[in-house]
Write a protein that holds these residues in place. Structure first.
Motif, PDB file in Angstrom:
ATOM      1  N   ARG A  12      19.168 -49.522  16.955  1.00  0.00           N
ATOM      2  CA  ARG A  12      18.487 -50.722  17.433  1.00  0.00           C
ATOM      3  C   ARG A  12      19.229 -51.265  18.655  1.00  0.00           C
ATOM      4  NH1 ARG A  12      18.556 -51.200  11.744  1.00  0.00           N
ATOM      5  NH2 ARG A  12      16.466 -51.318  10.798  1.00  0.00           N
ATOM      6  N   THR A  13      18.512 -52.007  19.481  1.00  0.00           N
ATOM      7  CA  THR A  13      19.099 -52.528  20.720  1.00  0.00           C
ATOM      8  C   THR A  13      20.365 -53.338  20.444  1.00  0.00           C
ATOM      9  OG1 THR A  13      16.935 -52.631  21.790  1.00  0.00           O
ATOM     10  CG2 THR A  13      18.693 -53.973  22.738  1.00  0.00           C
ATOM     11  N   GLY A  14      20.287 -54.270  19.488  1.00  0.00           N
ATOM     12  CA  GLY A  14      21.442 -55.112  19.190  1.00  0.00           C
ATOM     13  C   GLY A  14      22.622 -54.327  18.663  1.00  0.00           C
ATOM     14  N   GLU A  15      22.347 -53.284  17.887  1.00  0.00           N
ATOM     15  CA  GLU A  15      23.437 -52.459  17.337  1.00  0.00           C
ATOM     16  C   GLU A  15      24.167 -51.724  18.454  1.00  0.00           C
ATOM     17  OE1 GLU A  15      20.723 -51.642  13.349  1.00  0.00           O
ATOM     18  OE2 GLU A  15      21.251 -49.980  14.678  1.00  0.00           O
TER      19      GLU A  15
ATOM     20  N   GLU B  32      37.138 -38.663  17.807  1.00  0.00           N
ATOM     21  CA  GLU B  32      37.658 -37.441  17.197  1.00  0.00           C
ATOM     22  C   GLU B  32      36.758 -36.952  16.064  1.00  0.00           C
ATOM     23  OE1 GLU B  32      41.670 -36.150  14.790  1.00  0.00           O
ATOM     24  OE2 GLU B  32      41.844 -37.543  16.474  1.00  0.00           O
ATOM     25  N   LYS B  33      36.292 -37.894  15.244  1.00  0.00           N
ATOM     26  CA  LYS B  33      35.398 -37.521  14.135  1.00  0.00           C
ATOM     27  C   LYS B  33      33.927 -37.533  14.541  1.00  0.00           C
ATOM     28  CE  LYS B  33      38.356 -39.241  10.389  1.00  0.00           C
ATOM     29  NZ  LYS B  33      38.434 -40.176   9.239  1.00  0.00           N
ATOM     30  N   ALA B  34      33.655 -37.970  15.775  1.00  0.00           N
ATOM     31  CA  ALA B  34      32.278 -38.067  16.258  1.00  0.00           C
ATOM     32  C   ALA B  34      31.452 -38.954  15.335  1.00  0.00           C
ATOM     33  CB  ALA B  34      31.638 -36.688  16.405  1.00  0.00           C
ATOM     34  N   GLU B  35      31.975 -40.159  15.101  1.00  0.00           N
ATOM     35  CA  GLU B  35      31.293 -41.105  14.231  1.00  0.00           C
ATOM     36  C   GLU B  35      31.301 -42.494  14.866  1.00  0.00           C
ATOM     37  OE1 GLU B  35      32.973 -41.265  10.357  1.00  0.00           O
ATOM     38  OE2 GLU B  35      32.840 -39.102  10.013  1.00  0.00           O
ATOM     39  N   TRP B  36      30.280 -43.222  14.559  1.00  0.00           N
ATOM     40  CA  TRP B  36      30.157 -44.616  14.973  1.00  0.00           C
ATOM     41  C   TRP B  36      29.879 -45.428  13.711  1.00  0.00           C
ATOM     42  CZ3 TRP B  36      25.040 -46.705  17.405  1.00  0.00           C
ATOM     43  CH2 TRP B  36      25.137 -48.079  17.642  1.00  0.00           C
ATOM     44  N   THR B  37      30.787 -46.328  13.360  1.00  0.00           N
ATOM     45  CA  THR B  37      30.643 -47.138  12.144  1.00  0.00           C
ATOM     46  C   THR B  37      30.281 -48.561  12.524  1.00  0.00           C
ATOM     47  OG1 THR B  37      32.304 -45.776  11.014  1.00  0.00           O
ATOM     48  CG2 THR B  37      31.757 -47.910  10.026  1.00  0.00           C
TER      49      THR B  37
ATOM     50  N   ALA C 260      20.134 -54.877   7.574  1.00  0.00           N
ATOM     51  CA  ALA C 260      20.133 -54.890   6.107  1.00  0.00           C
ATOM     52  C   ALA C 260      21.424 -55.441   5.526  1.00  0.00           C
ATOM     53  CB  ALA C 260      19.889 -53.480   5.574  1.00  0.00           C
ATOM     54  N   GLY C 261      22.411 -55.759   6.384  1.00  0.00           N
ATOM     55  CA  GLY C 261      23.669 -56.309   5.893  1.00  0.00           C
ATOM     56  C   GLY C 261      24.548 -55.300   5.193  1.00  0.00           C
ATOM     57  N   VAL C 262      24.369 -54.004   5.515  1.00  0.00           N
ATOM     58  CA  VAL C 262      25.147 -52.933   4.896  1.00  0.00           C
ATOM     59  C   VAL C 262      25.771 -52.080   5.999  1.00  0.00           C
ATOM     60  CG1 VAL C 262      25.084 -50.904   3.393  1.00  0.00           C
ATOM     61  CG2 VAL C 262      23.601 -52.871   2.903  1.00  0.00           C
ATOM     62  N   GLU C 263      27.043 -51.729   5.853  1.00  0.00           N
ATOM     63  CA  GLU C 263      27.707 -50.886   6.850  1.00  0.00           C
ATOM     64  C   GLU C 263      26.947 -49.579   7.038  1.00  0.00           C
ATOM     65  OE1 GLU C 263      32.233 -50.222   7.149  1.00  0.00           O
ATOM     66  OE2 GLU C 263      31.485 -48.351   6.262  1.00  0.00           O
ATOM     67  N   HIS C 264      26.852 -49.133   8.290  1.00  0.00           N
ATOM     68  CA  HIS C 264      26.073 -47.924   8.608  1.00  0.00           C
ATOM     69  C   HIS C 264      26.918 -46.983   9.456  1.00  0.00           C
ATOM     70  CE1 HIS C 264      22.678 -45.380   9.309  1.00  0.00           C
ATOM     71  NE2 HIS C 264      22.622 -45.652  10.615  1.00  0.00           N
ATOM     72  N   ARG C 265      27.067 -45.740   8.994  1.00  0.00           N
ATOM     73  CA  ARG C 265      27.804 -44.701   9.747  1.00  0.00           C
ATOM     74  C   ARG C 265      26.793 -43.831  10.482  1.00  0.00           C
ATOM     75  NH1 ARG C 265      30.433 -41.276   5.714  1.00  0.00           N
ATOM     76  NH2 ARG C 265      31.505 -40.246   7.417  1.00  0.00           N
ATOM     77  N   VAL C 266      27.038 -43.647  11.764  1.00  0.00           N
ATOM     78  CA  VAL C 266      26.129 -42.867  12.600  1.00  0.00           C
ATOM     79  C   VAL C 266      26.856 -41.624  13.102  1.00  0.00           C
ATOM     80  CG1 VAL C 266      24.668 -42.884  14.641  1.00  0.00           C
ATOM     81  CG2 VAL C 266      25.027 -45.002  13.343  1.00  0.00           C
TER      82      VAL C 266
END
Length: 440
Positions: free
Chosen positions: A266-269, A281-286, A294-300
């Motif tokens: 999403r734009t805001g994210e 290094e892990k190629a992750e965005w938390t 939704a108020g829940v942590e999201h790993r991309v």
């Protein structure tokens, strides 16, 4: 039978009587405390029970004292008040119960008068103050304040909230219902919420005059809702060509938009992302829960191209962030990944204006729809994998339990395939099932 005592006390004795209870007759007593304080008490019998009632501060005494301009209740005045109460007792009236009832009525009247003066503005401001801490988006509070200040307060802000009716609501809505349908709908909803809060606090009674269903909907036409075109999506088949044009543009907005497309974010994210959330290094965005809808942590999971975008942004920003060049996650850096030239994070309008310059009649949010359509029509990834990639709220408990499993690697394969597709690679025919998708 003992003779009834009447008018035993003399006015000159009232000031000199010692502590105790001194009878004047007919139930009237002078009460003298050890401190020297003096007061008048009337004792009466009603239904076989003796009761005392003070006279010094009763309404009848106050009335007599006001007429005679006296500061204290005199003996003569006390006798007059006592006779009033004796008359009530003879009629079967309990003076004490009557006084309690009068006091309760006076209090209720005073409270009603106070409530009657409470304005719509006061209730609205109290509602915003009470609820703003629970609103995750800081803009939400400002939007509430702005819409009420612009459209509502000029018309009904200073009116008693108990008196607001349908005519007042229509006075606000009718001028903007056809020209600003989205704003008008929000204004109506906020008026309804404030009036509900007023009713809950017993500041008003009756039905809510701003209620839509079964009330306002019988007066105003349905709001013209923007369909999916509100988030106009680009057909996914045209996306690879669009991405080529996007990559030819040298601007932070272009990199941010491409990153948003590749991550289906999403734009805001995307614009709120900081380097502390990125692990190259892990190629992750938390994304922390506080920034998620939704108020829940999201790993991309980040595709190879998404990492290249971050590295190019990092190069533009220079080696000012210790540890960024090493490719490791920088926990201490809260600077935005996509900054504006004036400092702070990039504005959402930057990507919108970029799309306009590219003559793309779509919205940034619409690319999430493009991704979802592509995943459904051109791959065989499971529904829950695609939905979790979009960080959609889980409605089914069984599905929610399943999603807590190891879907991250499946989502990584999905996002890698999406990046390949956007790059013009792996453009599968609709009748062909991709090998990686088949095992997902």
């Amino acid at each position: 039978m003992p003779k009834k005592v009447s008018n035993r006390l003399k006015a000159i004795e009232v000031k000199s009587k010692p502590s105790g209870r001194h009878a004047d007759g007919g139930g009237l007593y002078l009460l003298v405390k050890d401190t020297g304080a003096r007061s008048w008490v009337f004792r009466f019998m009603l239904k076989g029970k003796a009761r005392d009632i003070g006279l010094s501060n009763c309404p009848e005494a106050a009335e007599i004292m006001a007429k005679e301009n006296s500061r204290e209740l005199t003996l003569a005045q006390a006798r007059v008040v006592a006779e009033v109460y004796r008359s009530k007792v003879r009629q079967g009236i309990d003076p004490l119960a009557e006084r309690t009832e009068r006091a309760a009525h006076a209090l209720a009247t005073a409270q009603a008068g106070k409530i009657a003066k409470i304005t719509f503005r006061e209730v609205a401001e109290a509602h915003i103050a009470a609820n703003s801490d629970s609103w995750r988006n800081p803009k939400h509070r400002q939007q509430w304040a702005n819409t009420l200040s612009t459209y509502v307060y000029p018309a009904i802000g200073d009116l008693p909230v108990a008196e607001i009716g349908t005519a007042h609501v229509l006075q606000i809505l009718e001028p903007i219902w056809g020209t600003k349908p989205e704003t008008a709908s929000r204004v109506r909803g906020r008026i309804e919420t404030v009036l509900d809060a007023a009713k809950a606090r017993e500041y008003r009674t009756g039905e809510n005059p701003a209620r839509w269903r079964g009330h306002i909907d019988q007066i105003l036409p349905p709001r013209i809702r923007l369909s999916r075109g509100h988030f106009t999506a680009m057909p996914y088949d045209t996306l690879p060509e669009f991405m080529q044009g996007l990559r030819s543009r040298q601007a932070t907005a272009a990199l941010a938009l491409e990153f948003a497309i590749l991550t289906a974010g999403r734009t805001g994210e995307v614009l709120g992302a900081t380097w502390a959330e990125i692990d190259l290094e892990k190629a992750e965005w938390t994304i922390p829960a506080i920034r998620m809808k939704a108020g829940v942590e999201h790993r991309v999971p980040l595709s190879k191209r998404a990492i290249e975008i971050l590295q190019s942004i990092k190069a533009l920003q220079g080696p000012s962030h210790r540890g960024l060049n090493s490719g490791s996650r920088v926990e201490t850096s809260e600077k935005p990944v996509f900054p504006s030239d004036r400092g702070g994070k990039l504005s959402g309008m930057a990507m919108t204006m970029l799309l306009r310059r590219m003559k793309a009649d779509v919205t940034v949010h619409g690319f999430r729809s493009s991704f979802r359509d592509w995943a459904a029509e051109r791959t065989s990834y499971a529904h829950e994998v695609c939905e979790m990639a979009l960080a959609h709220t889980i409605g089914n408990k069984a599905e929610a339990a399943y999603r807590r499993g190891s879907l991250f690697e499946k989502r990584r394969r999905l996002m890698d395939d999406w990046a390949d597709f956007c790059n013009g690679e792996g453009v599968y025919d609709a009748s062909v099932t991709p090998i990686r998708g088949a095992v997902a």
